[in-house]
Write a protein that holds these residues in place. Structure first.
Motif, PDB file in Angstrom:
ATOM      1  N   PRO B 817      -4.430  44.066  34.230  1.00 39.96           N
ATOM      2  CA  PRO B 817      -5.127  44.955  33.293  1.00 39.96           C
ATOM      3  C   PRO B 817      -4.498  46.340  33.229  1.00 39.96           C
ATOM      4  N   LEU B 818      -4.499  46.895  32.032  1.00 38.26           N
ATOM      5  CA  LEU B 818      -3.955  48.237  31.812  1.00 38.26           C
ATOM      6  C   LEU B 818      -4.992  49.048  31.042  1.00 38.26           C
ATOM      7  N   ILE B 819      -5.029  50.322  31.284  1.00 39.43           N
ATOM      8  CA  ILE B 819      -5.874  51.186  30.473  1.00 39.43           C
ATOM      9  C   ILE B 819      -4.982  51.841  29.446  1.00 39.43           C
ATOM     10  N   ILE B 820      -5.328  51.615  28.180  1.00 36.41           N
ATOM     11  CA  ILE B 820      -4.454  52.045  27.096  1.00 36.41           C
ATOM     12  C   ILE B 820      -5.162  53.102  26.275  1.00 36.41           C
ATOM     13  N   SER B 821      -4.427  54.122  25.933  1.00 32.80           N
ATOM     14  CA  SER B 821      -4.964  55.131  25.025  1.00 32.80           C
ATOM     15  C   SER B 821      -4.238  54.973  23.702  1.00 32.80           C
ATOM     16  N   LEU B 822      -4.973  54.498  22.699  1.00 31.49           N
ATOM     17  CA  LEU B 822      -4.372  54.167  21.409  1.00 31.49           C
ATOM     18  C   LEU B 822      -5.301  54.672  20.317  1.00 31.49           C
ATOM     19  N   TRP B 824      -7.851  56.868  18.666  1.00 29.26           N
ATOM     20  CA  TRP B 824      -8.853  57.704  19.335  1.00 29.26           C
ATOM     21  C   TRP B 824      -9.297  57.094  20.642  1.00 29.26           C
ATOM     22  N   ARG B 825      -8.971  55.808  20.814  1.00 35.07           N
ATOM     23  CA  ARG B 825      -9.648  55.053  21.861  1.00 35.07           C
ATOM     24  C   ARG B 825      -8.933  55.071  23.190  1.00 35.07           C
ATOM     25  N   ARG B 826      -9.729  54.879  24.226  1.00 33.97           N
ATOM     26  CA  ARG B 826      -9.201  54.551  25.541  1.00 33.97           C
ATOM     27  C   ARG B 826      -9.882  53.262  25.954  1.00 33.97           C
ATOM     28  N   PHE B 827      -9.135  52.289  26.324  1.00 30.10           N
ATOM     29  CA  PHE B 827      -9.760  51.017  26.675  1.00 30.10           C
ATOM     30  C   PHE B 827      -8.909  50.274  27.679  1.00 30.10           C
ATOM     31  N   GLN B 828      -9.573  49.357  28.355  1.00 32.30           N
ATOM     32  CA  GLN B 828      -8.836  48.511  29.274  1.00 32.30           C
ATOM     33  C   GLN B 828      -8.600  47.167  28.624  1.00 32.30           C
ATOM     34  N   THR B 829      -7.437  46.648  28.785  1.00 26.62           N
ATOM     35  CA  THR B 829      -7.131  45.360  28.195  1.00 26.62           C
ATOM     36  C   THR B 829      -6.083  44.658  29.055  1.00 26.62           C
ATOM     37  N   ILE B 830      -5.837  43.413  28.703  1.00 29.23           N
ATOM     38  CA  ILE B 830      -4.878  42.633  29.497  1.00 29.23           C
ATOM     39  C   ILE B 830      -3.679  42.291  28.630  1.00 29.23           C
ATOM     40  N   PRO B 831      -2.575  42.943  28.818  1.00 35.24           N
ATOM     41  CA  PRO B 831      -1.405  42.656  27.997  1.00 35.24           C
ATOM     42  C   PRO B 831      -0.540  41.534  28.573  1.00 35.24           C
ATOM     43  N   LEU B 832       0.113  40.854  27.673  1.00 35.55           N
ATOM     44  CA  LEU B 832       1.146  39.890  28.086  1.00 35.55           C
ATOM     45  C   LEU B 832       2.466  40.435  27.578  1.00 35.55           C
ATOM     46  N   TYR B 833       3.445  40.494  28.436  1.00 36.35           N
ATOM     47  CA  TYR B 833       4.736  41.023  28.019  1.00 36.35           C
ATOM     48  C   TYR B 833       5.603  39.916  27.476  1.00 36.35           C
ATOM     49  N   SER B 834       6.411  40.266  26.520  1.00 35.54           N
ATOM     50  CA  SER B 834       7.290  39.255  25.938  1.00 35.54           C
ATOM     51  C   SER B 834       8.545  39.939  25.433  1.00 35.54           C
ATOM     52  N   LYS B 835       9.519  39.113  25.140  1.00 35.78           N
ATOM     53  CA  LYS B 835      10.761  39.645  24.600  1.00 35.78           C
ATOM     54  C   LYS B 835      11.032  38.920  23.311  1.00 35.78           C
ATOM     55  N   LEU B 836      11.383  39.683  22.308  1.00 41.57           N
ATOM     56  CA  LEU B 836      11.663  39.065  21.015  1.00 41.57           C
ATOM     57  C   LEU B 836      13.079  38.517  21.039  1.00 41.57           C
ATOM     58  N   PRO B 864      -3.178  51.324  12.906  1.00 36.62           N
ATOM     59  CA  PRO B 864      -2.003  51.246  12.032  1.00 36.62           C
ATOM     60  C   PRO B 864      -0.695  51.178  12.808  1.00 36.62           C
ATOM     61  N   GLN B 865       0.286  50.552  12.188  1.00 40.51           N
ATOM     62  CA  GLN B 865       1.570  50.376  12.839  1.00 40.51           C
ATOM     63  C   GLN B 865       2.203  51.728  13.137  1.00 40.51           C
ATOM     64  N   SER B 866       3.057  51.702  14.105  1.00 41.30           N
ATOM     65  CA  SER B 866       3.816  52.867  14.565  1.00 41.30           C
ATOM     66  C   SER B 866       2.931  53.999  15.065  1.00 41.30           C
ATOM     67  N   THR B 867       1.721  53.652  15.472  1.00 44.19           N
ATOM     68  CA  THR B 867       0.904  54.623  16.191  1.00 44.19           C
ATOM     69  C   THR B 867       1.317  54.564  17.662  1.00 44.19           C
ATOM     70  N   GLY B 868       1.453  55.708  18.256  1.00 43.12           N
ATOM     71  CA  GLY B 868       1.879  55.741  19.649  1.00 43.12           C
ATOM     72  C   GLY B 868       0.737  55.453  20.602  1.00 43.12           C
ATOM     73  N   PHE B 869       1.073  54.968  21.777  1.00 41.13           N
ATOM     74  CA  PHE B 869       0.043  54.742  22.769  1.00 41.13           C
ATOM     75  C   PHE B 869       0.636  54.971  24.155  1.00 41.13           C
ATOM     76  N   LEU B 870      -0.232  55.136  25.119  1.00 42.04           N
ATOM     77  CA  LEU B 870       0.245  55.211  26.489  1.00 42.04           C
ATOM     78  C   LEU B 870      -0.653  54.361  27.365  1.00 42.04           C
ATOM     79  N   ALA B 871      -0.096  53.924  28.466  1.00 41.51           N
ATOM     80  CA  ALA B 871      -0.829  53.021  29.330  1.00 41.51           C
ATOM     81  C   ALA B 871      -0.925  53.610  30.734  1.00 41.51           C
ATOM     82  N   LEU B 872      -2.086  53.415  31.332  1.00 42.60           N
ATOM     83  CA  LEU B 872      -2.305  53.859  32.704  1.00 42.60           C
ATOM     84  C   LEU B 872      -2.774  52.660  33.490  1.00 42.60           C
TER      85      LEU B 872
END
Lengths: 377, 1156
Positions: B817-822, B824-836, B864-872
């Motif tokens: 789990p990661l806490i993402i700020s994207l 207005w929101r801050r939320f915890q979610t579970i990302p899966l990493y991948s490579k294109l 919307p696309q190209s919105t920046g985010f950061l993860a904690l």
């Protein structure tokens, strides 16, 4: 018209009227809709075949759409997914023209993930829907105003088909855009030329020429620059049913296109056979009526215009139209319910007399809608 | 010396004024005079001649490149005319002096310091500028929220300590969420005593700051504290910089409106709270709108809490307005306002058992006009001396003059009555409401006025009243409700009154107008209905008539389209509809329920299932004959053959030009074509006309001149009107239009069309807010209310480009789990990493690459696309965890794509073993479990470990799952056969907003979400069961005993000697024995050796001594030489001095002589 009641994010409506608008706006806004009491008191209750076909079409161009229909078809719950687009084919119901389906694609096309390449099959022209020729002239012209670059936007009529069996085919190609542009179109210009197409399907080609002659007779009273071509369709291109018709459009100095359409009666349904001369005259008269209504778009394209104005960036858009149709008023109300967009509607003072009916100035601030399906690199 | 040289002015060349050279020059000048003014290129064109097309092309291209590089896509400026206060966030680690800076700034601008600052403080700093200062506490949540909204960040840093992690974290947050302006402030400079260290620290800190922000970013130095305040001059400078700062628009804020809440009220019925303290609350939040206009229909997100629907929104008079007139040079003391409700200035402060109201003195401001019902009601509430019950009994309400007054007993069903009234007004009977509204407002304000007067009497006093009094009184249940209802209705009316008054101008009386309107509407509906019934019949005529009628009668088209044009009113209408109370009887003899309701319902029913078509009428309806003359006239001018507009008509334009020319000539002439004679004399007769003419002419001339100028400028620099310039111009035009188009609209209609524009002070109501929001409210945590655009309130799969931050110590594991700020929101979610991959397949990754970007999919809000985010990885500010973590921002990135499904593929290898092998065919077992599975994979490519390729052919019958395969070569039985496939991995649908605002104040910075499996195991002290197979064991390899090499005797014989096996002693052994020979000396030899040793030692000693002596001697000599040298120098210097002295003396005497 019934107003929506909101429960959470879902909008509740009653009745089948404006079904297309509601579903299209639902897809655009991402808000689910629930429509109840669809023809509950009719002999044939529930959704009609053509409406189901529309729902199918919307399902095709979206990803993750949930549709729930009750047994009698009188209640519809539509939870939209994201617009997908891509290449697909759709068999339209013959109860309505291809125009009925094409309009929704015109409204949604820019906001898909992949460019649309849709092949629609069915009735190309009937009495209650704008024909595909109208889309090629008026609607396309309206749509082009909202993008900077209209490359890839194309509508090709490969086959024509009349009632009752249809058999027409059109290919609609639409590029994807991230954003629309705000428009300020106030001047509709003056009609500088009139063009048109007369077609005769599975009947004598002379019919087309007869229509052309009469239509020109009326139009030449106003303008010398009238040219109506005839489209002789052969074999499969002529569809499955006999009939004929004519489509006329008037182009103004500002590039506005007013269009009108007439088709022959459907003899197999027991109507009187139409006379090509009458059709020609009626089409010309109807075109003059549309010119009389005026505006920067044809009266049938008002809905497309205001939708795209509302979806534009958070800037002011302005447009002058002729009298609003019921369909447009419905859309104005729906836009308010789905997007919270309210248009400023006022009379538009015209300079000169004899330039048609009183005009209406529509002003709005767009919602800044952006294509959320598109992939960025 | 060098610097001095640079500044020293060289003596310039003196021109000859007489003599040969001067004459020569004079003649030359006379000859070349006209040429002199030409440029070098004109004077010598050959030198600049065109001689290489390629070079010219390169030159041109280079110029274009440089030009184009400078260009940015022009953005439409959406800033309002009266902007909201500039939001300044004061950020920094604890104990750097944030509060002191704020205090000093407030003192600087307002001259009166605030004692206890909590939450945002708004102050007027200039004639056109207000600022809101807010302090950011040491919590990464607050840092994130404030970075998203602040216009300017004051980044404080303790210079004696250096930059702390928080500073860099904040900078990184800013970079991700759109860079606001950042100003660094170094404090604690007086702690560094050494001036040189101070200088170097300043320099290093400055350069570090520059690399982080941009080179040349402003960094302030606050050099010391005197009496707990920074130096006045330095603060003044800081304030000056703040008040002239300009801001760039940021993309996210150009598309979203947001509010920094600076006040909140709990509107819940006290009784409900008493019954259940945990009940959901109804609250209102206050603040300035920023960004873009906010619409009522927008959903909002409160950072740290969650998504909410706006229940109601209304604008209030600005609590901290800019001064009205701009004539004066500086602000008057009275205009230096402060507004900080959380700190108890300019608002109401709620304590546990009392209410404190700051009275309007020079600091705060409470407007006394009737606009501020809310504040009035509050003051009213506060001012109550009697219990509510008592007051209620004495309440009287007069609706119409001459009507009997309604007292409390009528009032029992007051709320009911309210709704009924709204019901009745639903049918466009606004006048009743309005009339009653005005009177009722008076009732309310009667009290208020008195209250306010008394307020103003005892100024500066803090009214303190026991709220318990109000509470303990046996209060009627609906009391509170009524209050709020009244307020609501009043605001309704307030909003409504303006347009209605406008309408008044156009029609004789409101009632008439309203009736007409409603009538026409009904008619219109009738028409629609008719049309519906006989849609395909010829109704053009009728419909057209209806249209014309509609247009002629309707005063307000908007009313026709949108119905009663008031959103709040509509809401009320809906409520009543929902409740559908069947009270149709009269109430109080005044309000009648009109049966139009029924009629309308019927109409609605009829319209409900109409066929929808964008056409005005079906194609086959018959229109009128347009070839008839009377109809022809109507559209004649729609064609180019008709009459053109004056501004477009060529002949008109020509005429205009002609008159212009003629007026220039101003004489007699005859138009040859028409034969009309124009005489100048005639004109002169009409003198008064002439004056007008003259004015006209002047105006025309002016116009023409301008046109000409415009043409000239356009014609001369053709490259200016490029595509880019056009874009820029349209953007400017659009901005202008945006600002002006709604200028003349009344505000309440304007907010409907445009939304609540930035700069407005609004009050937003929310319902169903958990009680924790109120009970755990802490004003030091920013209350950021961000609006969500269309579709952003939905949830889906978000595909982002992500990169682990290079300062973060660990790599990230997939599905941790990661806490993402994207957004207005801050939320915890579970990302899966991948490579294109190159084939556009997303290949599943177990970990993020160390130094590369990769993709991540997670279930989250659609942004919307190209919105920046950061993860904690955690937002817990537990010092122990912090210490371990170092830099907290784990990763950054931006949104790439949004979808409702994901396609992440994991590589899967199916393994099988050969069962039986024929030539190139083999039967493989163990890969599949059934024939069906095999059938699915028929034709799939397989491969052996040794690289032999093959294909699956068909399932074999015998062992289940066995199949026949063919290979390009014969495989071995020991080979392993594998089939490479892909397996779709699902992204877990986990989305959990970080709800820091709901946590109790002492735990606000300790939010915890889902733990990673690793954490859980650590907490529970569990260990992974180890797979014995995977363990590394030392490999014990047996030494293989080889047979000794035996060379056959026959072969040995044949070999050359060198290669013959050696059986004797090895040469090395021989050598060794030779080396180690012990030397035993004879006695004589021993004596000799000793002797030699002694001689050697004495010799060495002698040598060393000699060397030392030489060294000393040399040193001595050197000193002597240098002494000599020095004396020599001295002598020379003295001599020189003497010489120069005499020289200068001589010079002075000469000069003196010369002067004489």
């Amino acid at each position: 018209m019934t107003t929506a009641t909101k429960k959470g994010n879902t909008l509740h409506y009653k009745g089948s009227n404006f079904l297309k608008q509601r579903l299209v706006l639902s897809v655009l806004s991402g808000k689910p809709v629930k429509i109840t009491e669809i023809r509950t008191l009719d002999d044939e209750p529930g959704l009609k075949e053509y409406e189901v076909s529309l729902v199918r079409l919307l399902d095709k161009i979206t990803n993750g759409t949930t549709v729930e229909l009750n047994n009698s078809g009188t209640e519809l719950y539509f939870q939209p997914g994201l617009l997908l687009g891509g290449t697909f084919e759709h068999e339209c119901s013959c109860q309505r023209g291809i125009g009925y389906y094409l309009e929704s694609l015109f409204m949604l096309g820019f906001f898909c993930k992949q460019p649309i390449k849709a092949t629609l099959k069915g009735v190309t022209c009937n009495n209650i829907d704008p024909s595909v020729d109208c889309f090629k002239s008026s609607f396309m012209e309206t749509l082009k105003r909202f993008v900077y670059d209209d490359e890839g936007l194309d509508l090709k009529i490969s086959k024509r088909g009349m009632l009752p069996l249809g058999g027409g085919e059109v290919t609609f190609k639409c590029p994807i855009k991230t954003k629309l542009r705000p428009v300020q179109i106030v001047d509709s210009g003056m009609v500088k030329r009139i063009r048109g197409t007369a077609y005769a399907l599975r009947v004598s080609p002379a019919m087309a020429n007869r229509m052309v002659e009469k239509a020109k007779g009326v139009l030449l009273n106003f303008l010398p620059d009238v040219y109506i071509s005839t489209d002789q369709c052969k074999g499969k291109q002529a569809g499955r049913s006999p009939g004929f018709g004519v489509h006329l459009y008037a182009e103004t100095t500002q590039g506005v296109m007013y269009s009108s359409e007439q088709v022959s009666n459907n003899v197999s349904q027991g109507e009187d056979p139409s006379i090509p001369e009458d059709i020609g005259v009626a089409a010309a008269q109807r075109l003059l009526y549309h010119i009389f209504l005026g505006g920067v778009v044809d009266s049938s394209c008002q809905a497309l215009l205001i939708l795209n104005m509302a979806l534009g960036p958070k800037d002011v858009s302005k447009a002058v139209t002729g009298p609003l149709t019921d369909y447009t008023i419905g859309l104005l109300r729906h836009l308010r319910e789905f997007f919270g967009v309210t248009f400023k509607i006022e009379h538009f003072e015209q300079e000169s007399q004899g330039a048609g009916m009183g005009k209406i100035l529509l002003t709005c601030v767009g919602i800044g809608y952006s294509n959320i399906s598109k992939r960025t690199i | 010396m060098g610097e001095e040289d640079a500044f020293e002015k060289k003596k310039s060349h003196r021109d000859r004024h007489s003599g040969r050279k001067a004459d020569k020059k004079k003649t030359k000048k006379a000859n070349l005079n006209p040429v002199e003014e030409l440029t070098a290129k004109q004077r010598n064109p050959k030198a600049f001649a065109f001689n290489s097309a390629i070079r010219a092309e390169r030159k041109f291209r280079r110029k274009q490149d440089i030009d184009t590089k400078k260009q940015h896509i022009p953005l439409v400026d959406r800033s309002p005319i009266e902007p909201p206060p500039i939001l300044i966030a004061v950020v920094g680690p604890p104990k750097v002096g944030k509060t002191t800076v704020i205090n000093n700034l407030i003192k600087l601008f307002t001259k009166s310091p605030l004692s206890d600052i909590k939450g945002p403080v708004t102050i007027v700093t200039g004639k056109k500028r207000r600022i809101t200062i807010v302090e950011c506490n040491n919590d990464i949540n607050s840092m994130i929220d404030l970075a998203k909204v602040c216009d300017l960040a004051l980044l404080l840093c303790d210079a004696s300590f250096g930059f702390e992690m928080e500073v860099f974290e904040f900078l990184n947050i800013c970079q991700v969420h759109g860079m606001p302006r950042i100003m660094g402030v170094l404090t604690h400079l007086d702690m560094i005593k050494n001036s040189k260290t101070l200088k170097t620290t300043k320099k290093t800190l400055k350069h570090r700051f520059w690399t982080e922000v941009y080179p040349g970013a402003k960094l302030f130095y606050l050099s010391g504290i005197i009496h707990g305040e920074y130096l006045r001059n330095e603060i003044k400078n800081l304030g000056r910089f703040i008040s002239v700062m300009k801001f760039r628009p940021l993309l996210w804020r150009q598309n979203h409106s947001y509010i920094l809440g600076d006040r909140y009220e709990d509107l819940t019925n006290q009784e409900l709270i008493r019954q259940n303290p945990k009940c959901d609350r109804k609250i209102s939040l206050y603040g300035y709108i920023r960004g873009v206009p906010l619409k009522k229909e927008n959903s909002v997100h409160i950072a740290g809490f969650g998504d909410l629907k706006i229940q109601d929104i209304s604008y209030l008079p600005d609590p901290c307005p800019l001064p009205d007139a701009i004539k004066k040079r500086a602000l008057v003391e009275k205009e230096k306002l402060v507004y900080a409700p959380f700190s108890g200035v300019g608002g109401i402060v709620y304590d546990k058992d009392a209410v404190y109201v700051e009275m309007p003195n020079s600091q705060s401001q409470m407007k006394k006009n009737e606009d501020s019902e809310t504040s009035n009601i509050f003051t009213n509430l506060i001012e109550t001396k009697e219990t509510a019950d008592f007051k209620r009994e004495n309440w009287k309400l007069q609706i119409f003059t001459g009507d009997n007054k309604i007292t409390d007993f009528d009032n029992e069903d007051f709320s009911q009555l309210e709704q009924n009234k709204i019901d009745s007004t639903k049918n466009y009977k606004e006048e009743a409401v309005e009339d009653s509204g005005r009177i009722r407002r008076k009732v309310i304000f009667d009290n208020n006025d008195e209250a306010e007067i008394s307020d103003s009497d005892n100024e500066d006093s803090v009214v303190e009243q026991d709220n318990t009094e109000v509470k303990s009184a046996p209060k009627p249940k609906k009391d509170e409700d009524i209050q709020s209802k009244i307020k609501e209705v009043l605001t309704n009316l307030e909003n409504k009154s303006a347009p209605i008054e406008q309408d008044l101008d156009s029609s004789d009386s409101e009632e008439m107008e309203e009736d007409e309107d409603s009538d026409s509407e009904v008619e219109d509906n009738d028409n629609e209905e008719d049309m519906a019934v006989e849609w395909k019949q010829n109704l053009v005529k009728k419909a057209k008539d209806a249209f014309l009628e509609r247009i002629s009668t309707s005063q307000n088209l908007m009313k026709l389209v949108y119905g009663v044009f008031d959103a709040q009113y509509q809401k009320a209408q809906q409520e009543t509809q929902n409740e559908a109370s069947s009270d149709e009887e009269d109430i109080g003899g005044i309000f009648k329920k009109v049966s139009k309701d029924q009629q309308k319902k019927k109409l609605e029913k009829d319209n409900m299932n109409l066929t929808e078509s964008p056409l005005m009428f079906p194609w086959n309806t018959v229109t009128k004959d347009w070839t008839e003359e009377e109809n022809k006239v109507l559209i004649a001018n729609c064609f180019v053959t008709g009459k053109w507009k004056d501004s477009e008509d060529a002949s008109e334009l020509l005429k205009l030009d002609d008159t212009q020319n003629l007026s220039d000539v101003d004489g007699d002439f005859e138009d040859l074509e028409t034969g009309i004679k124009h005489e100048a004399g005639q004109k002169r007769k009409r003198e008064d006309d002439e004056k007008d003419d003259k004015a006209d002419k002047e105006a025309l001339a002016e116009k023409k001149r301008k046109l000409k100028e415009k043409f000239d400028s356009e014609y001369d620099n053709t490259d200016k009107s490029s595509y880019y310039d056009e874009l820029k111009m349209t953007a400017e035009k659009q901005a202008q239009l945006n600002k002006t188009v709604f200028d003349n609209m009344p505000d309440d209609v304007r907010v409907q069309v445009e939304g609540f524009r930035p700069g407005m002070y609004v009050r937003i109501e929310f319902e169903d807010v958990p009680s924790e929001f109120i009970t755990n409210f802490d004003p030091t945590y920013p209350l950021v209310i961000g609006s969500l655009n269309m579709g952003e309130e939905n949830i889906g799969y978000v595909n982002v480009k992500i990169k682990k931050h290079r300062w973060y110590s660990k790599i990230l594991k997939t599905s941790d789990p990661l806490i993402i700020s994207l957004g207005w929101r801050r939320f915890q979610t579970i990302p899966l990493y991948s490579k294109l991959e190159d084939d556009l397949k997303s290949r599943y990754l177990k970990y993020t690459p160390e130094h590369l970007a990769c993709n991540a999919h997670f279930w989250g809000p659609i942004t919307p696309q190209s919105t920046g985010f950061l993860a904690l990885q955690s937002v817990d500010s537990n010092p122990e965890i912090l210490k371990k973590q170092g830099f907290r921002i784990a990763a950054t990135g931006s949104v790439q794509e949004l979808d409702k499904t994901t396609q992440i593929m994991k590589k899967l290898k199916l393994i099988g073993y050969p069962l039986k092998i024929y030539k190139k065919t083999a039967f493989i077992k163990g890969m599949f479990n059934s024939a069906l599975e095999v059938a699915k994979f028929e034709g799939a490519r397989i491969k052996t470990v040794s690289g032999v390729r093959g294909q699956i052919k068909k399932a074999a019958s015998k062992p289940e799952g066995c199949f026949r395969a063919t290979f390009e070569d014969k495989i071995l039985l020991s080979d392993i056969v594998f089939c490479r496939t892909w397996y779709k991995v699902d992204v877990p649908e986990y989305y959990n907003p970080v709800t820091t605002l709901l946590l109790p104040p002492d735990q606000k910075n300790q939010w915890k979400g889902v733990r990673t499996t690793g954490e859980i195991k650590r907490d529970k002290n569990l260990r992974n069961p180890t797979n014995v197979d995977s363990l590394y064991t030392p490999i014990a390899r047996e030494e293989k005993p080889f047979k000794p090499l035996v060379v056959p005797a026959k072969l040995q014989k044949a070999l050359p000697y060198r290669d013959k096996p050696n059986h004797g002693v090895k040469s090395t052994d021989k050598k060794k024995s030779i080396d180690r020979v012990a030397v035993i000396r004879e006695p004589h030899e021993q004596k000799v050796a000793n002797m030699i040793k002694m001689i050697k030692a004495s010799y060495q000693h002698k040598q060393a001594k000699l060397k030392e002596e030489t060294k000393q001697r040399m040193e001595k000599h050197r000193q002597e030489v240098s002494a000599q040298e020095a004396s020599k120098d001295r002598k020379i210097k003295q001599k020189k001095k003497a010489v120069f002295r005499s020289k200068s003396k001589a010079q002075i005497s000469q000069e003196k002589k010369g002067n004489k």
